[in-house]
Write an enzyme that holds these catalytic residues in place. Sequence first.
Site, PDB file in Angstrom:
ATOM      1  N   GLY A 203      -1.653  46.372  -0.138  1.00 47.99           N
ATOM      2  CA  GLY A 203      -1.860  47.802  -0.759  1.00 47.99           C
ATOM      3  C   GLY A 203      -2.347  48.812   0.110  1.00 47.99           C
ATOM      4  N   GLY A 204      -3.120  49.614  -0.603  1.00 48.66           N
ATOM      5  CA  GLY A 204      -3.308  50.836  -0.015  1.00 48.66           C
ATOM      6  C   GLY A 204      -2.240  52.042  -0.260  1.00 48.66           C
TER       7      GLY A 204
ATOM      8  NE  ARG B 240       6.779  50.213  -1.611  1.00 43.66           N
ATOM      9  CZ  ARG B 240       6.050  49.108  -2.100  1.00 43.66           C
ATOM     10  NH1 ARG B 240       4.960  48.848  -2.329  1.00 43.66           N
ATOM     11  NH2 ARG B 240       7.159  48.266  -2.845  1.00 43.66           N
TER      12      ARG B 240
ATOM     13  CG  HIS C  92       9.834  41.236  -3.715  1.00 35.83           C
ATOM     14  ND1 HIS C  92       8.637  40.595  -4.275  1.00 35.83           N
ATOM     15  CD2 HIS C  92       9.579  42.026  -2.663  1.00 35.83           C
ATOM     16  CE1 HIS C  92       7.767  40.741  -3.421  1.00 35.83           C
ATOM     17  NE2 HIS C  92       8.153  41.470  -2.430  1.00 35.83           N
TER      18      HIS C  92
ATOM     19  CG  ASP D  89       3.841  40.019  -3.232  1.00 32.23           C
ATOM     20  OD1 ASP D  89       3.705  39.891  -2.314  1.00 32.23           O
ATOM     21  OD2 ASP D  89       4.273  40.883  -3.898  1.00 32.23           O
TER      22      ASP D  89
ATOM     23  CB  SER E 167      -0.727  46.654  -4.065  1.00 31.73           C
ATOM     24  OG  SER E 167       0.259  47.046  -3.139  1.00 31.73           O
TER      25      SER E 167
END
Length: 391
Positions: free
Chosen positions: A77-78, A172, A233, A294, A298
């Site tokens: 996350g973050g 990302r 994913h 996972d 996040s």
Amino acid sequence: MSVSTSTESGNLLLRNADVYAPERMGRLDILVLAGRVVSMGQGIAVSGIPDLVELDASGLPVTPGLVDSLTHITGGGGEGGYSTRMPFMPAEDAWTSGVTTVTGALGTDAIHRTHADMLGHARYLQSQGVSAYIYSGSYHLPIKTLTGSVQTDIAYIPDVIGVGELAIADHRGSHPSVEELARLAAEVRVGAMLSGKKGVLSIHVGDHDSGLRTLHEAAERYPVKLSHFYPTHINRHEALLKQGFVFAKGGGMIDFTASNNESLLADGDIDSPDAVARALAAGVSISQLTISSDAYASLPEFDAQGRFVRVDMGRLDSMADAIRRGCSDVGLNFSSMLQTATLNPANALGLWHKGRLKSGVDADLLLWSKDHQVLGTITRGVVRRWPTEVV
């Protein structure tokens, strides 16, 4: 819920188990000495074994512990700032979730989260009976390592089994080229060869249309096989799922994420049990399919302009839940669903002593109810959780 008969000897006799190895083997006893399975058979007779714990499974399913190939053990996350950082994984979550082996990874944040922290937490989990391994690297290039290179991380550190999760097709990530992917695959392979490991290059696949294209190009242009990559994913959206089928039929393994939420499903994610069923219907071998949690990552939601909206957290119990729903809602058999979360990920990670039940393997065992709920957890022959009454 738990009994207090456990000792740390790892000596255990489990009677009357309906054994799934993950293939169904029928009603057997399981004898465990010093944390490893030594015998499985009917009516096993023993005497003179010190600190032996004897339990009765009462004919309920007993299986290998679940093997999770992607767990953010130090929290992910973050993406929405410091308030959206996820916590470290507690060891107790493994006992209630049935996950006895985890593989730690960094994700988006390889700035505040470090490999040193991850290695330290992996060893804490190991001290609590959870089998924990880690990946070097993160979403981004250049690769961050503990020892200065991918090869030496894998060769020198027993806990490091590969690199991951390197991001492709994601805003990302750092958008690695075909050449960079092929070079990294070779580095992982050499480090693994020198240390007797399988070597894993875990690939985070985002929602961009490019999907798995760069992996196919790397295998076409360089002496790299699709099996050198382990993309996860793949149930992110319909187009990627279909690309995954092609990838798997070409010899690669594909991983479906069990953690999701209503927002992700509404946005096009395919529930992992449905993804397994669709892959099998498309002619993909069950041996090429895995499920991971996972957990402690996040699950961020972004708007059409890529701006952060909200976040949920991945759950370790999502794997067992996917197995249950695959049987009850999708109509898949228990052995097949179990294989995607035990034997197959163990094979993908090169953990030949995990994810299966036979003589010589680690005695990581789960007791299930008849409607496929995890009731009991044993790691390396030590009882971590067991019902006071088995019915």
